[in-house]
Design a protein around this motif. Structure first.
Motif, mmCIF file in Angstrom:
data_model
loop_
_atom_site.group_PDB
_atom_site.id
_atom_site.type_symbol
_atom_site.label_atom_id
_atom_site.label_comp_id
_atom_site.label_asym_id
_atom_site.label_seq_id
_atom_site.Cartn_x
_atom_site.Cartn_y
_atom_site.Cartn_z
ATOM 1 N N TRP A 188 12.125 -11.778 -12.124
ATOM 2 C CA TRP A 188 12.576 -10.189 -11.582
ATOM 3 C C TRP A 188 11.488 -9.115 -11.985
ATOM 4 O O TRP A 188 10.821 -8.510 -10.787
ATOM 5 C CB TRP A 188 13.776 -9.575 -12.245
ATOM 6 N N TRP B 104 8.094 -9.759 -9.633
ATOM 7 C CA TRP B 104 8.379 -9.378 -8.223
ATOM 8 C C TRP B 104 7.577 -7.852 -8.054
ATOM 9 O O TRP B 104 6.800 -7.685 -6.985
ATOM 10 C CB TRP B 104 9.633 -9.672 -7.752
ATOM 11 N N THR C 105 3.770 -7.768 -8.046
ATOM 12 C CA THR C 105 2.838 -8.213 -7.209
ATOM 13 C C THR C 105 2.060 -7.212 -6.499
ATOM 14 O O THR C 105 2.536 -6.171 -6.103
ATOM 15 C CB THR C 105 3.757 -9.175 -6.230
ATOM 16 N N PRO C 106 0.938 -7.423 -6.034
ATOM 17 C CA PRO C 106 0.051 -6.398 -5.296
ATOM 18 C C PRO C 106 0.360 -6.310 -3.976
ATOM 19 O O PRO C 106 0.838 -7.230 -3.003
ATOM 20 C CB PRO C 106 -1.299 -7.041 -5.335
ATOM 21 N N ALA C 107 0.422 -5.179 -3.271
ATOM 22 C CA ALA C 107 0.553 -4.663 -2.098
ATOM 23 C C ALA C 107 -0.800 -5.120 -1.461
ATOM 24 O O ALA C 107 -1.828 -5.306 -2.032
ATOM 25 C CB ALA C 107 0.970 -3.218 -1.898
ATOM 26 N N LYS C 108 -0.505 -5.109 0.013
ATOM 27 C CA LYS C 108 -1.920 -5.463 0.870
ATOM 28 C C LYS C 108 -2.972 -4.331 0.489
ATOM 29 O O LYS C 108 -2.801 -3.110 0.440
ATOM 30 C CB LYS C 108 -1.688 -5.456 2.358
ATOM 31 N N GLN D 36 -4.557 -4.258 -2.437
ATOM 32 C CA GLN D 36 -4.361 -4.068 -3.829
ATOM 33 C C GLN D 36 -4.937 -5.313 -4.564
ATOM 34 O O GLN D 36 -4.893 -6.513 -4.232
ATOM 35 C CB GLN D 36 -3.264 -3.828 -4.332
ATOM 36 N N ARG E 207 4.106 -20.228 -4.256
ATOM 37 C CA ARG E 207 4.114 -20.402 -2.784
ATOM 38 C C ARG E 207 4.393 -19.300 -1.862
ATOM 39 O O ARG E 207 3.728 -18.965 -0.907
ATOM 40 C CB ARG E 207 5.006 -21.789 -2.564
ATOM 41 N N GLN E 208 5.597 -18.623 -2.409
ATOM 42 C CA GLN E 208 5.748 -17.474 -1.463
ATOM 43 C C GLN E 208 4.766 -16.483 -1.499
ATOM 44 O O GLN E 208 4.353 -15.583 -0.499
ATOM 45 C CB GLN E 208 7.355 -17.003 -1.885
ATOM 46 N N LEU F 132 2.075 -17.470 0.633
ATOM 47 C CA LEU F 132 2.440 -17.557 2.136
ATOM 48 C C LEU F 132 2.428 -16.035 2.849
ATOM 49 O O LEU F 132 2.140 -15.946 3.958
ATOM 50 C CB LEU F 132 3.773 -18.225 2.336
ATOM 51 N N SER F 133 2.791 -15.119 1.780
ATOM 52 C CA SER F 133 2.862 -13.753 2.299
ATOM 53 C C SER F 133 1.534 -13.150 2.110
ATOM 54 O O SER F 133 1.199 -11.882 2.216
ATOM 55 C CB SER F 133 3.839 -12.966 1.423
ATOM 56 N N MET G 55 -10.986 -13.873 4.051
ATOM 57 C CA MET G 55 -11.166 -14.735 5.159
ATOM 58 C C MET G 55 -9.914 -15.154 5.696
ATOM 59 O O MET G 55 -9.627 -15.146 6.998
ATOM 60 C CB MET G 55 -12.166 -15.846 4.861
#
Lengths: 519, 519
Positions: free
Chosen positions: A88, A91, A94-97, A99, A137-138, A141-142, A235
């Motif tokens: 928990w 999560w 985790t960095p945002a796009k 960041q 992995r998640q 993938l994100s 990339m």
């Protein structure tokens, strides 16, 4: 993996300064690119007590604009966190796009101290590995690039550091009974750590092991690893955009020019030698055996191996012996001595060439599965499934994603074989460049052996540094305790042949012993 | 998954004939395309004894040119196979590029009979799942499309078939003691099968469950599933070529036009209704409760739930109640009745709207992790993490790969919550189209409730069939025994509200019982 690390590696002050300057400038650029292109990166640091995680994190942060990253210290679970499932708190961090996030310690705490302290019961370990791999992995993938550092020091070094810290009243508070207990159990923790590293070393989120004995080389290695990861993240993010764009174009049946003119900031001029963490250069190639001793010992070893062969047959244990090595390192000669006195009904030598058309039309491991030996038989491979991460990597016969993924694919295949009960012995037959040249020249000048040397051998020789990188990474990532590599010092052929025989004999005896079989 | 299948579904002879003609033509074309474009497809059939695997395999093969496929029957492991690791024989049977392979039974034998017969020890089950998933992931990554059919029949149907087979001397040999023993243990095998299906149902290699009671609808479903898979395989193969081409272009800095004019053979004119396997249409929406009974029962249930809330708090058990359902199905009303008498310090209602910019910048499950309730608290979600496979799928807000992957991502998240000890209740609040129209009209005409109905609601209503497909697939793929869906018949609001309350109460009591807590 840890046993592969060269802890004596140092970098000179001058080399350090010049590399650092260019790396810092580069990382600054990359940070801006990450933000602008909406990539995202998560860097985590794990490592032994007193390995210097805090100091190295500080050094890793220096090149970055502080407005562009976040740092989290992951301590023991808080009251709030204990009231939620284990992952928990991670999560939400985790960095945002766009960041970059750094973590001092991470979700691996539970798989290290958590396991050592039995907070994580052994019965839950495989589920925890599974959760960890799924989580990563998640993230992958994100679109989040994960950089995982493990900072390694030896037991001796840890003791020295603990003693030094205890001496000064300013730092003594950092060393409690806990640290000393863990130090006493260094070897147990080492085994837990190895298992954890192998179980979670994936193509998309590999571990990078840092030499914690030398701050300067640790820093350079970490910074350059981050630079590569940031480039990749940018990339991959673009690929993703291209993918969406392509979908859009397909849906709208309106083809347009593809924009491939954008480029990243210029490549780093770093020599890979500076970044080696498990260098083949340290192997003692002076090891040798006098010819007379060799002549006496060889037949005895071969005789012993034949007895072992019959025992394998009787007990229905399959054995796989895998040979990789430099051109002209003496694989052929070693295989000849290994099999000379074996019963030909019970073994097979399988030479591996470039894949055929049929083989190319299948998954890369397909052809190795199909020749797996029957129970009780021995298969000797002259070159192997490691071609994927050696020649195919270096010559560009497969995509980087493909060979990066292959380490865990191979580990997985080998572990299925081992679980079935197979003995697996893997040799890297090692010589240096000078010795190779001597052998090439001698072959060239010997009419009877000229066929053994081709243009391709000379071409491969020119790519020695690229091959060396590939070999070192292979030895690092495919060396789990249950299926380790044996590096054979082969400048002296007699030494090499004896070591090969002895290793196969010892591995078989160990397997018999584990099954309670006497021979 | 199996409990979702509508085994009474039939297809008329006329519909069958017309669909079959167009499907067969289409599959012939696709077979040629697979060969020419070097795609590859592996179709496997699993199912109950007497489910008709052989017959259905025969039917599935009919549209294909026999020169273009291979069929393998997977029986008990042979002598040769027993002398190798379990997956060995399957590797050699995987299709090469351009090939189609059919398997009657497969590597799932070991996870079904193998497990039932204790040939696979329980301690090795999770490793076997792992090996299976890895194997299939590797097939997927190497470009092989996997189509997995499980043919389902009921216990009653199985008994009928076994008896019929036993009667005739021509078929009696097919029924031995083994089949009868397995029939007796139908329920145990059902549980093993459910676990296996959920553990190996992935975005890249999902299971397709076939209604084994009606050959015609089974055949149509299988053929159309294969057609879709073959199309996807061809497209993914092209994507892969495009990827390599793009890499090539980037490396050569020589942009050119992308060729996206190639298209596949025309789309099939199949109505999805013909392919439904777990139809919402079967839900009995006539269920209702008289208003008087409702008025008496509701306060009692609410009172009971409040007691339960305190027990949850005391025992530090978190509870998650998830509401999904059609627009105007009455989610709001049900949530109101559910929470009306709860202690407001212990619960939270979390309405889920479209993701914010911050949320969009993260992994799609990120925002749900962050609001997971504390131990002892109740979180009620008005719409949920299932938006990914509902609105985002239907409206095209994410890629097909993304929503297909989301089923197992969600199953994984929910299983982490459950392992932590959370109670999880998931409601699909169901009404039919007529009822929705009545409610929309009544809202439109009521000045005080006009705000409740928007243009978007009317637009969504037009997409009812697409949403129905999405809901049915969601109910199929995210219904593991530990976290099942409850479909609430909601044409009658009183019935729906009572059922919601009762379900939450029962789930909590079951959790208390499992912990040995008395309330």
């Amino acid at each position: 993996m840890l046993d592969q690390i060269d802890l004596n590696k140092k970098i000179s002050k001058e080399a350090y300064k010049s590399i650092l300057d260019s790396l810092s400038a580069k990382l600054g650029e990359l940070q801006r690119a990450v933000r602008e292109e909406k990539a995202s990166v998560l860097v985590l640091l794990e490592g032994w007590d007193t390995a210097g995680k805090g100091t190295l994190l500080g050094r890793a942060l220096r090149p970055f604009d502080p407005r562009g990253f976040k740092v989290y210290n992951v301590g023991k679970a808080s009251e709030e966190e204990l009231m939620r499932p284990y992952l928990w708190p991670f999560w939400s961090k985790t960095p945002a796009k766009g960041q970059i996030v750094f973590m001092n310690r991470s979700w691996y705490r539970r798989l290290l101290e958590g396991r050592f302290d039995k907070i994580l019961p052994e019965g839950d370990v495989s589920e925890a590995f599974d959760e960890t791999r799924n989580f990563e992995r998640q993230l992958h993938l994100s679109g989040t690039k994960l950089v995982k550092f493990f900072i390694h020091i030896s037991k001796k070094e840890q003791k020295k550091r603990l003693e030094e810290l205890s001496k000064s009243s300013a730092s003594a508070w950092r060393v409690s009974e806990t640290e000393w207990t863990r130090h006493k159990h260094y070897d147990d923790i080492f085994a837990l750590t190895e298992e954890m590293l192998h179980a979670t070393d994936t193509g998309a989120s590999p571990w990078s092991i840092v030499n914690g004995h030398d701050e300067r080389s640790a820093e350079v290695y970490m910074l350059s690893t981050m630079a590569k990861a940031m480039e990749e993240s940018i990339m991959e993010n673009r690929d993703d955009l291209l993918f969406h764009k392509k979908q859009f174009l397909q849906n709208n049946a309106n083809p347009s020019k593809e924009n491939s003119s954008e480029t990243l900031p210029g490549k780093l001029g770093l020599s890979t030698a500076d970044l080696r963490i498990n260098s083949l250069d340290n192997i003692d190639l002076s090891l040798s055996i006098p010819k007379s001793a060799y002549k006496k010992e060889l037949p005895k070893l071969q005789e012993r191996l034949r007895e072992i062969q019959y025992a394998l047959y009787r007990e229905r244990i399959p054995a796989v012996v895998a040979f990789e090595g430099w051109d002209a390192a003496g694989k052929g000669g070693a295989i000849k001595r290994l099999t000379e006195r074996l019963d030909p009904r019970g073994y097979e030598v399988i030479p591996i060439a470039s894949p055929s058309a049929v083989e190319l039309a299948h998954y890369h491991l397909w052809r190795f599965w199909s020749v797996f030996p029957k129970a009780g038989h021995i298969a000797v491979f002259d070159r192997t499934w490691y071609g994927r991460v050696l020649v195919e990597r270096v010559e560009g016969f497969c995509q980087p994603e493909e060979w990066k993924r292959a380490y865990s694919e191979i580990n997985d295949m080998e572990s299925q074989w081992r679980r079935y009960g197979a003995i697996l012995v893997k040799f890297w037959i090692h010589i240096d460049q000078d010795e190779q040249l001597r052998r090439f020249e001698s072959r060239k000048n010997d009419p009877e052996r000229q066929w053994k040397i081709t243009e391709e051998d000379w071409r491969n020789r020119e790519k020695w540094p690229l091959y060396q990188d590939a070999v070192e990474e292979m030895l690092l990532r495919t060396n789990p305790p249950q299926a380790p590599w044996t590096v054979v010092e082969a400048n002296n052929k007699e030494h090499a042949r004896v070591k090969v025989l002895k290793t196969v004999i010892d591995a078989s005896l160990a397997a018999f012993k584990a099954r309670g079989i006497r021979i």
